[in-house]
Design a protein around this motif. Structure first.
Motif, PDB file in Angstrom:
ATOM      1  N   VAL A   1       0.837  -1.199   0.000  1.00  0.00           N
ATOM      2  CA  VAL A   1       0.000   0.000   0.000  1.00  0.00           C
ATOM      3  C   VAL A   1       0.876   1.254   0.000  1.00  0.00           C
ATOM      4  N   VAL A   2       0.507   2.204  -0.866  1.00  0.00           N
ATOM      5  CA  VAL A   2       1.112   3.536  -0.880  1.00  0.00           C
ATOM      6  C   VAL A   2       0.157   4.477  -0.161  1.00  0.00           C
ATOM      7  N   GLU A   3       0.614   5.044   0.962  1.00  0.00           N
ATOM      8  CA  GLU A   3      -0.195   6.000   1.719  1.00  0.00           C
ATOM      9  C   GLU A   3       0.181   7.415   1.267  1.00  0.00           C
ATOM     10  N   ARG A   4      -0.840   8.226   0.979  1.00  0.00           N
ATOM     11  CA  ARG A   4      -0.582   9.587   0.509  1.00  0.00           C
ATOM     12  C   ARG A   4      -1.539  10.565   1.189  1.00  0.00           C
ATOM     13  N   TRP A   5      -1.040  11.749   1.464  1.00  0.00           N
ATOM     14  CA  TRP A   5      -1.885  12.810   1.992  1.00  0.00           C
ATOM     15  C   TRP A   5      -1.263  14.150   1.651  1.00  0.00           C
ATOM     16  N   ALA A   6      -2.011  15.215   1.861  1.00  0.00           N
ATOM     17  CA  ALA A   6      -1.544  16.569   1.543  1.00  0.00           C
ATOM     18  C   ALA A   6      -1.665  17.453   2.774  1.00  0.00           C
ATOM     19  N   GLU A   7      -0.701  18.357   2.916  1.00  0.00           N
ATOM     20  CA  GLU A   7      -0.717  19.356   3.984  1.00  0.00           C
ATOM     21  C   GLU A   7      -0.720  20.737   3.332  1.00  0.00           C
ATOM     22  N   ILE A   8      -1.799  21.480   3.520  1.00  0.00           N
ATOM     23  CA  ILE A   8      -1.965  22.803   2.910  1.00  0.00           C
ATOM     24  C   ILE A   8      -1.875  23.858   4.007  1.00  0.00           C
TER      25      ILE A   8
ATOM     26  N   ARG B   1     -12.226  22.774  -2.353  1.00  0.00           N
ATOM     27  CA  ARG B   1     -11.959  21.350  -2.545  1.00  0.00           C
ATOM     28  C   ARG B   1     -10.549  21.079  -2.024  1.00  0.00           C
ATOM     29  N   SER B   2     -10.411  19.999  -1.288  1.00  0.00           N
ATOM     30  CA  SER B   2      -9.102  19.671  -0.718  1.00  0.00           C
ATOM     31  C   SER B   2      -9.000  18.156  -0.591  1.00  0.00           C
ATOM     32  N   ARG B   3      -8.741  17.520  -1.716  1.00  0.00           N
ATOM     33  CA  ARG B   3      -8.632  16.077  -1.741  1.00  0.00           C
ATOM     34  C   ARG B   3      -7.316  15.625  -1.103  1.00  0.00           C
ATOM     35  N   SER B   4      -7.221  14.337  -0.862  1.00  0.00           N
ATOM     36  CA  SER B   4      -6.010  13.776  -0.263  1.00  0.00           C
ATOM     37  C   SER B   4      -4.952  13.473  -1.303  1.00  0.00           C
ATOM     38  N   ALA B   5      -5.359  12.911  -2.434  1.00  0.00           N
ATOM     39  CA  ALA B   5      -4.399  12.497  -3.461  1.00  0.00           C
ATOM     40  C   ALA B   5      -5.174  12.052  -4.691  1.00  0.00           C
ATOM     41  N   ALA B   6      -4.435  11.861  -5.761  1.00  0.00           N
ATOM     42  CA  ALA B   6      -4.987  11.255  -6.972  1.00  0.00           C
ATOM     43  C   ALA B   6      -4.016  10.189  -7.461  1.00  0.00           C
ATOM     44  N   PHE B   7      -4.563   9.112  -7.984  1.00  0.00           N
ATOM     45  CA  PHE B   7      -3.783   8.017  -8.530  1.00  0.00           C
ATOM     46  C   PHE B   7      -4.161   7.846 -10.004  1.00  0.00           C
ATOM     47  N   THR B   8      -3.157   7.726 -10.860  1.00  0.00           N
ATOM     48  CA  THR B   8      -3.391   7.570 -12.294  1.00  0.00           C
ATOM     49  C   THR B   8      -3.002   6.166 -12.721  1.00  0.00           C
TER      50      THR B   8
ATOM     51  N   GLY C   1     -10.855  12.013  -1.363  1.00  0.00           N
ATOM     52  CA  GLY C   1     -10.678  12.952  -0.276  1.00  0.00           C
ATOM     53  C   GLY C   1     -11.957  13.255   0.465  1.00  0.00           C
ATOM     54  N   ARG C   2     -11.818  14.125   1.427  1.00  0.00           N
ATOM     55  CA  ARG C   2     -12.958  14.576   2.192  1.00  0.00           C
ATOM     56  C   ARG C   2     -13.922  15.370   1.320  1.00  0.00           C
TER      57      ARG C   2
ATOM     58  N   PRO D   1      -6.930  13.444   5.200  1.00  0.00           N
ATOM     59  CA  PRO D   1      -6.809  12.047   5.623  1.00  0.00           C
ATOM     60  C   PRO D   1      -6.036  11.254   4.579  1.00  0.00           C
ATOM     61  N   PRO D   2      -5.390  10.169   4.969  1.00  0.00           N
ATOM     62  CA  PRO D   2      -4.623   9.388   4.003  1.00  0.00           C
ATOM     63  C   PRO D   2      -5.507   8.761   2.925  1.00  0.00           C
ATOM     64  N   ALA D   3      -5.043   8.877   1.688  1.00  0.00           N
ATOM     65  CA  ALA D   3      -5.596   8.109   0.578  1.00  0.00           C
ATOM     66  C   ALA D   3      -4.604   6.995   0.278  1.00  0.00           C
ATOM     67  N   CYS D   4      -5.085   5.787   0.181  1.00  0.00           N
ATOM     68  CA  CYS D   4      -4.211   4.629   0.038  1.00  0.00           C
ATOM     69  C   CYS D   4      -4.460   3.960  -1.303  1.00  0.00           C
ATOM     70  N   GLY D   5      -3.385   3.493  -1.916  1.00  0.00           N
ATOM     71  CA  GLY D   5      -3.501   2.802  -3.196  1.00  0.00           C
ATOM     72  C   GLY D   5      -2.552   1.634  -3.265  1.00  0.00           C
ATOM     73  N   LEU D   6      -2.898   0.653  -4.084  1.00  0.00           N
ATOM     74  CA  LEU D   6      -2.026  -0.499  -4.275  1.00  0.00           C
ATOM     75  C   LEU D   6      -2.174  -1.039  -5.686  1.00  0.00           C
ATOM     76  N   TYR D   7      -1.153  -1.769  -6.101  1.00  0.00           N
ATOM     77  CA  TYR D   7      -1.162  -2.447  -7.397  1.00  0.00           C
ATOM     78  C   TYR D   7      -1.022  -3.944  -7.158  1.00  0.00           C
ATOM     79  N   SER D   8      -1.774  -4.733  -7.920  1.00  0.00           N
ATOM     80  CA  SER D   8      -1.629  -6.186  -7.893  1.00  0.00           C
ATOM     81  C   SER D   8      -1.647  -6.712  -9.321  1.00  0.00           C
ATOM     82  N   PRO D   9      -0.752  -7.633  -9.645  1.00  0.00           N
ATOM     83  CA  PRO D   9      -0.805  -8.250 -10.983  1.00  0.00           C
ATOM     84  C   PRO D   9      -1.851  -9.347 -11.076  1.00  0.00           C
ATOM     85  N   ASP D  10      -2.518  -9.680  -9.957  1.00  0.00           N
ATOM     86  CA  ASP D  10      -3.364 -10.864  -9.887  1.00  0.00           C
ATOM     87  C   ASP D  10      -4.841 -10.546  -9.751  1.00  0.00           C
TER      88      ASP D  10
END
Length: 687
Positions: free
Chosen positions: A128-135, A147-154, A244-245, A263-272
């Motif tokens: 898991v990749v944990e991401r957040w922003a501090e403004i 608007r104040s999202r936590s992160a975006a994943f592409t 995000g919130r 708050p943390p936005a979490c993402g992960l990659y799986s090949p399966d």
């Protein structure tokens, strides 16, 4: 070009700066690689007609001003000043300690007097990749965050994306859904002030042309209102997910010098595929758990509902102890003023009329049976007829001069108030300190209404909810905390990090519950899934199922008993004792093992497999109609276990037969050999 490579257990996540430092963008996310200059599927070249470069880039965090037309993560405005942010990279830090890596990328807008830090955290223990922003507001006037999202994943999705999500309602949570998205936006959101029953803050993305291949999944660690937007563009070949919130009442306002931390936005990659993504989430959540044994619980609700009386509860506790239950939990109705759902919430004192010998003596009697003792509470609930409301009517959410809405005959405590939060913590701490309590079930049975005006009401409520849970676990480390909100209405990664187990649904009907649990296991680990054996038929799929079916269903997570055992004869009690003993013998495998789901509970056959160390546990259910006639050929369904070692040999505990792992994986086994059985448990031990 400046580039950072983050390494998880089995994947790589690589971020780089745009050439002028105006944004950070994702360069690579996939199987682990050593190179830090991998040309990935997110690379792009050529002109950007009728757009800007940032609008087509895989921006990690996109403010309005850097991007103009595409999906945005931050919209900031200063009163009488600049709307929109045009920042540049101003510094970065990369630190690695004990297998955990943290990256902080700093950006600043000198004109708007705003700084932002994009934060990343990864570990070699999970994917898991944990991401957040501090403004931070650097000026001397307020800054509004619309608007104040936590992160975006592409994610690269040439040809479009298949999105998997979880939806539902009360008594029908965690239903699995999917949608094909080639162009446009798919949104999940919740405005209830709690995580919600209608949708879960979780999403998985797959390329349309690879349904069992690469899968990216995201989730938000937040227990208030939230939003997830997925924007797909098959022409560009990408899908971008922003999490995000969701400020519902008003924009978030930052005072001079103040910092907003998302708050943390979490993402992960799986090949399966989806199955691999589920196992990756489970591994991450096992890392969040405390080292506590989750007991087999008996809960008295179905037996007595609000009619709590000490003598009847003790009789239930005696029977529960005799069948192997480990903790006895008194549900709603134990406190003063609580004879139905119209009173008492907020007055968290045992009712002396219900416990004439004293609550201390009652708890001691339960403990003398060798049982732990637990209580149900709803700290955020306030009854209009309670003493709390009479003394502090201003502590509930309301708009002065307007009618107040009751849902389930109750109001909601404004936990964002410092005085109300201090009172709630003190009330719970007093219970846990005065009485020998080892289990606490925290419920929350209604959403927020009439919250009125104020600075970040949602954020303050959630922050104090977290703070109370953290304080209780710190000061009472031996107390197991179960999270509940009218069933599965508070299932999110933030609650997971502060509770030991969750209640997925108030629906305990066997077929209904199996579908709920199937979806729950897509996003959450089995050690979080509390499940009871009851006699309830369910709400939707109500065709009768055997008692074996009910026990095997409840064994799929954290087993509990919720039926009225005072009505059971000795045969049923002995049956329960056998099932509980069996579960306790494999509890660690079920709760902490690697999970493989076989089939779908809405089909004719379904199985869930758990593998840990040298043991595989296979739970199976015949969910469809029986064959119906002995005159037709019937081959029983077979399961090929995925958690066996092909080079090892295994013994089946039920019949003492021996099998090679290779044969089991290739030919499988038939856990339900005939029509007379609709559920079974097969345990394989390495020999």
């Amino acid at each position: 070009m400046t580039r950072w490579a983050l390494r998880t257990a089995t994947t790589s996540y690589q971020v780089r700066l745009a050439p002028d430092g105006a944004w950070a963008e994702l360069a690579y996310w996939g199987p682990a690689v050593e190179e830090t200059l991998v040309p990935g599927p997110l690379e792009y070249a050529g002109p950007t007609p009728y757009s800007t470069a940032a609008d087509v880039a895989a921006c990690e965090y996109a403010p309005f001003g850097v991007r103009h037309f595409a999906q945005l993560d931050l919209i900031a405005e200063r009163e009488g000043g600049v709307r929109g942010t045009l920042w540049r990279h101003s510094g970065d830090d990369l630190a690695d300690k004990d297998g955990t890596t943290e990256l902080r990328l700093r950006f600043a807008d000198a004109s708007q007097r705003l700084t932002a830090t994009l934060c990343y955290r990864v570990s070699r223990d999970h994917d898991v990749v944990e991401r957040w922003a501090e403004i931070t507001n650097e000026a001397d006037t307020p800054l509004r965050l619309e608007r104040s999202r936590s992160a975006a994943f592409t994610m690269p999705t040439p040809g479009g994306a298949r999105l998997h999500y979880l939806h539902g309602r009360w008594a029908q949570e965690f239903q699995t859904g999917q949608v094909e998205l080639r162009h446009g936006r798919f949104t999940l959101e919740n405005r209830l002030g709690v995580t919600g029953l209608a949708h879960s803050p979780w999403l998985a993305v797959q390329p349309l042309d690879e349904p069992d291949g690469p899968t990216w999944s995201t989730a938000l660690a937040w227990s208030g209102s939230w939003a997830i937007d997925a924007d797909a563009d098959s022409a560009e070949g990408v899908t971008r997910v922003s999490l995000g919130r969701l400020p519902v009442e008003a924009a978030i306002e930052l005072a001079p010098g103040e910092t907003f931390t998302s708050p943390p936005a979490c993402g992960l990659y799986s090949p399966d595929g989806l199955a691999g993504a589920a196992r990756a989430w489970h591994a991450y959540q096992r890392g969040l758990r405390r080292d506590v044994t989750l007991p087999v619980v008996y809960n008295s609700w179905f037996a007595t509902e609000f009619r709590v009386r000490a003598d009847e509860q003790i009789q239930l506790a005696r029977k529960a102890a005799a069948i192997g239950v480990e903790t006895f939990v008194v549900d709603d109705g134990w406190f003063v003023g609580r004879d139905d759902d119209r009173g008492g919430l907020g007055d968290w004192e045992p009712d002396p009329a219900k416990f004439p010998g004293g609550f201390d003596r009652f708890v001691a009697q339960v403990r003398e049976l060798g049982l732990g003792f637990g209580l149900w509470v709803e700290p955020e609930g306030v009854s209009p007829r309670s003493r709390l409301y009479a003394e502090h009517p201003d502590w509930v959410y309301q708009v002065p001069g307007r009618p107040m809405t009751t849902i389930r005959n109750q109001y909601v405590l404004n936990l964002g108030r410092a005085d109300a939060a201090a009172w709630a913590h003190a009330a719970l701490d007093r219970l846990l300190s005065r009485y020998d309590i080892s289990y606490l079930k925290w419920d929350m049975n209604r959403p927020m209404t009439e919250r009125g005006a104020g600075a970040d009401l949602d954020g303050r409520h959630v922050a104090n909810y977290y703070a109370i849970l953290e304080a209780l676990r710190r000061d009472h480390p031996g107390v197991v905390v179960e999270g509940c909100a009218a069933g599965g209405g508070r299932a999110d990664l933030a609650t997971v990090a502060r509770c030991d187990v969750l209640w997925p649904s108030d629906n305990t009907g066997p077929l209904d519950r199996l579908v709920v649990q199937h979806g729950f296991l897509q996003a959450f680990a089995p050690h979080l899934m509390s499940s009871w054996v009851t006699d309830d038929p369910g709400f939707f799929a109500t065709s009768p199922r055997s008692r074996d079916f009910r026990y095997v269903t409840a064994m799929a997570g954290v087993l509990g008993i919720g039926a009225d055992i005072s009505a059971w004869d000795q045969e049923r009690l002995d049956e329960a004792a056998r099932w509980i003993s069996l579960y306790r013998s494999v509890r660690d495998v079920v709760q902490l093992g690697e999970v493989h789901r076989h089939g779908d509970p809405r089909g004719p056959f379904y199985a869930v497999e758990y593998a840990r160390d040298d043991t595989v546990v296979l739970l199976s259910w015949r969910t469809g109609h029986a064959r119906g006639s002995a005159t037709h050929v019937s081959r029983p369904p077979r399961v090929r276990p995925r958690g066996v070692d092909p080079a090892a040999r295994y013994r089946r505990r039920d019949d003492d037969s021996r099998h090679s792992g290779a044969a089991l994986a290739a030919a499988g086994l038939a856990p339900l050999p005939d029509d007379t059985t609709d559920a079974s448990v097969v345990i394989l031990d390495r020999v």
